[in-house]
Scaffold this motif. Structure first.
Motif, PDB file in Angstrom:
ATOM      1  N   ILE A 325       0.832  -1.217   0.000  1.00 16.17           N
ATOM      2  CA  ILE A 325       0.000   0.000   0.000  1.00 16.17           C
ATOM      3  C   ILE A 325       0.860   1.259   0.000  1.00 16.17           C
ATOM      4  CG2 ILE A 325      -2.054  -1.045   1.034  1.00 16.17           C
ATOM      5  CD1 ILE A 325      -1.248   0.279   3.723  1.00 16.17           C
ATOM      6  N   LYS A 326       2.164   1.094  -0.176  1.00 20.30           N
ATOM      7  CA  LYS A 326       3.042   2.273  -0.146  1.00 20.30           C
ATOM      8  C   LYS A 326       3.774   2.458  -1.475  1.00 20.30           C
ATOM      9  CE  LYS A 326       1.999   4.258   3.544  1.00 20.30           C
ATOM     10  NZ  LYS A 326       1.581   5.654   3.567  1.00 20.30           N
ATOM     11  N   ALA A 327       4.495   3.563  -1.591  1.00 19.65           N
ATOM     12  CA  ALA A 327       5.093   3.931  -2.877  1.00 19.65           C
ATOM     13  C   ALA A 327       6.235   2.980  -3.275  1.00 19.65           C
ATOM     14  CB  ALA A 327       5.605   5.362  -2.800  1.00 19.65           C
ATOM     15  N   ASN A 343       7.574   5.804   7.556  1.00 15.87           N
ATOM     16  CA  ASN A 343       6.759   6.326   8.662  1.00 15.87           C
ATOM     17  C   ASN A 343       5.826   7.408   8.172  1.00 15.87           C
ATOM     18  OD1 ASN A 343       9.344   8.262   8.743  1.00 15.87           O
ATOM     19  ND2 ASN A 343       7.613   9.357   9.633  1.00 15.87           N
ATOM     20  N   ASP A 344       4.677   7.497   8.828  1.00 16.29           N
ATOM     21  CA  ASP A 344       3.843   8.704   8.751  1.00 16.29           C
ATOM     22  C   ASP A 344       3.982   9.367  10.100  1.00 16.29           C
ATOM     23  OD1 ASP A 344       2.991   8.158   6.223  1.00 16.29           O
ATOM     24  OD2 ASP A 344       0.918   7.688   6.753  1.00 16.29           O
ATOM     25  N   LEU A 345       3.861  10.679  10.129  1.00 16.62           N
ATOM     26  CA  LEU A 345       3.801  11.370  11.417  1.00 16.62           C
ATOM     27  C   LEU A 345       2.427  12.032  11.501  1.00 16.62           C
ATOM     28  CD1 LEU A 345       5.331  12.138  14.040  1.00 16.62           C
ATOM     29  CD2 LEU A 345       5.947  14.277  12.929  1.00 16.62           C
ATOM     30  N   GLY A 352      -4.287  14.969  11.693  1.00 21.90           N
ATOM     31  CA  GLY A 352      -3.922  14.047  10.611  1.00 21.90           C
ATOM     32  C   GLY A 352      -2.457  14.065  10.216  1.00 21.90           C
ATOM     33  N   GLU A 353      -2.183  13.373   9.087  1.00 21.39           N
ATOM     34  CA  GLU A 353      -0.800  13.167   8.648  1.00 21.39           C
ATOM     35  C   GLU A 353      -0.141  14.487   8.260  1.00 21.39           C
ATOM     36  OE1 GLU A 353      -0.441  10.480   5.231  1.00 21.39           O
ATOM     37  OE2 GLU A 353       1.371  11.585   4.695  1.00 21.39           O
ATOM     38  N   ILE A 354       0.981  14.769   8.865  1.00 16.98           N
ATOM     39  CA  ILE A 354       1.727  15.964   8.454  1.00 16.98           C
ATOM     40  C   ILE A 354       3.001  15.603   7.701  1.00 16.98           C
ATOM     41  CG2 ILE A 354       0.792  17.606  10.140  1.00 16.98           C
ATOM     42  CD1 ILE A 354       3.175  17.139  11.928  1.00 16.98           C
TER      43      ILE A 354
END
Ligand code: 4AD
Ligand code: MG
Length: 431
Positions: A325-327, A343-345, A352-354
């Protein structure tokens, strides 16, 4: 000589003659007395015009002035507790520069109308405060990367490469060939590390987002650092240090501005490293424990992110997402096959995601295989990107920060469109 309004207050002397210039912010008449509150970029100042104390031209100018007429005023300062800032100007001379027409913005107008007249609404205290705060946030980002020894570089905006998948590309005709507005400058930032090692780009990214949300823009400002020799662990440390730096600088230097924008500075004081971390699988479980309905292998939507971050006052890292599901460019975790070193932060309280970040695939064979799995041709328009792995490739990592997403969270804004002066969204390309 004109003084800035903030200077008039700073000196805080009574009986001082000053000239200011700006725009009429409020106006009111009471018999032979006319009150004009004047604003410039630095503040607002109440000016009292008495008919018997000024010449005829000055009285006419003051009387004719509309909200937002531009004006020059000379007078003497006088302490007055009822006036904003505790000072009033007792006016001696008024020069109406441009009376203009009655201003179309008054109270209680709809959000849609304010967006239609955004070019005028940007003069409001609300918008000027937000734009000042955004400017400081960006300056502290630059300051952070300067201290860390990074170089800022300019990438191309028009490209033939797709970084984040085909579904959100804006296509264009480039002298008869197909090209796109960039979705992310990451791939070019990767080019730059081979000469300069630690680099960053601050440029617009474009996403043809089909959905209408409070956190998606079609054009946004994207800060993308890329670092040679950095592991995903180093990458996450850099991200949290950057966020802590910017947030703490805002709290220290601009607490009044934060308040004015709707954010209590104390809420941000707690934003200190290290930030909590959750593995993707644990994060999915947590969402479900808290009442969400997520299956393993799905990505988090706005609702799931809100559930997940409700319990935190600081941003939360979610790492090791499933690779499918990722790039295409994210490196598989050798310790946890099937997941990537990414990671998402997520900002607290549902903002939400920054940030999205990852270690990049740096070995040639691995990249070629993955590109083919994603239907990308390693010998086509992205051959240059593959080439980077052919000549002295090194392990490296990087991330992308949405400047408006960061601003939205720091200032606690309801909608991302207020974090950018002239927003571009699925329904709006005007003004
Ligand atoms: O997660 P994204 O799509 O990641 C990338 O583009 C990577 N190539 C970045 C990199 O590693 N250099 O986007 C990164 C960030 C998101 O976390 C979000 O803050 C912001 O960009 N973003 C948007 N901001 C406003 N409107 C949109 N439509 C956005 N899409 C992403
Ligand atoms: Mg992302």
């Amino acid at each position: 000589m004109f003084s800035r309004i903030s200077e008039v207050f700073k000196k805080a002397e009574e009986g001082k003659k000053v000239s200011v210039r700006g725009w009429v912010y409020r106006e009111r008449t009471s018999g032979n007395l006319r009150f004009l509150v004047i604003r410039d970029a630095s503040g607002v100042l109440q000016c009292a015009v008495k008919k018997d104390k000024v010449d005829e031209k000055s009285w006419k100018g003051a009387s004719d002035a509309y909200i937002e007429s531009s004006i020059e005023i000379t007078g003497t300062t006088k302490k007055d507790d009822r006036a904003p800032g505790g000072f009033e100007l007792q006016v001696e001379k008024v020069h109406l520069i441009s009376r203009g027409e009655p201003f179309p913005i008054s109270k209680d107008l709809s959000e849609e109308f304010l967006l239609d007249v955004r070019h005028l609404w940007l003069r409001s205290q609300k918008m000027t405060n937000i734009m000042k705060a955004r400017y400081y946030i960006e300056s502290y980002l630059h300051e952070f990367f300067d201290k860390e020894g990074f170089y800022e570089l300019a990438p191309p905006i028009i490209t033939k490469s797709q970084c984040e998948g085909g579904s959100t590309l804006f296509g264009m005709d480039y002298f008869g060939e197909k090209a796109y507005l960039t979705q992310s400058s990451q791939l070019y930032a990767e080019v730059f590390i081979f000469g300069l090692e630690k680099v960053y780009v601050l440029a617009p990214s474009f996403r043809a987002e089909k959905s209408r949300t409070i956190r998606h823009l079609a054009e946004y400002w994207h800060l993308e650092p890329e670092m040679a020799w950095y592991s995903e662990e180093d990458n996450m440390k850099l991200q949290e240090n950057m966020v802590e730096y910017v947030v703490q600088k805002m709290v220290k230097e601009h607490s009044d501005l934060l308040e004015a924008c709707g954010r209590k500075p104390d809420e941000l004081k707690q934003v200190k490293t290290p930030f909590p971390r959750l593995d993707y699988e644990d994060a999915v479980e947590r969402v479900n424990e808290l009442g969400g309905k997520m299956k393993k292998g799905e990505d988090f939507g706005a609702d799931e992110e809100a559930v997940l971050t409700k319990e935190y006052d600081v941003p939360l890292f979610v790492h090791n997402f499933p690779k499918d599901i990722k790039a295409f460019y994210m490196r598989e975790d050798p310790k946890k096959p099937g997941t990537v070193l990414n990671n998402d932060l997520l900002a607290p309280h549902g903002h939400g995601e920054i940030i999205g970040g990852s270690e990049r695939i740096w070995e040639l064979d691995e990249l070629v295989t993955r590109m083919k799995e994603f239907g990308l041709d390693p010998d086509g328009d992205m051959k240059w990107y593959v080439d980077l792995r052919r000549y002295g490739s090194v392990p490296h990592s990087g991330f992308g920060l949405g400047v408006e997403r960061l601003t939205k969270w720091i200032l606690n804004l309801d909608h991302i469109r207020d974090a950018i002066p002239l927003p571009r969204t699925i329904t709006r390309c005007y003004p």
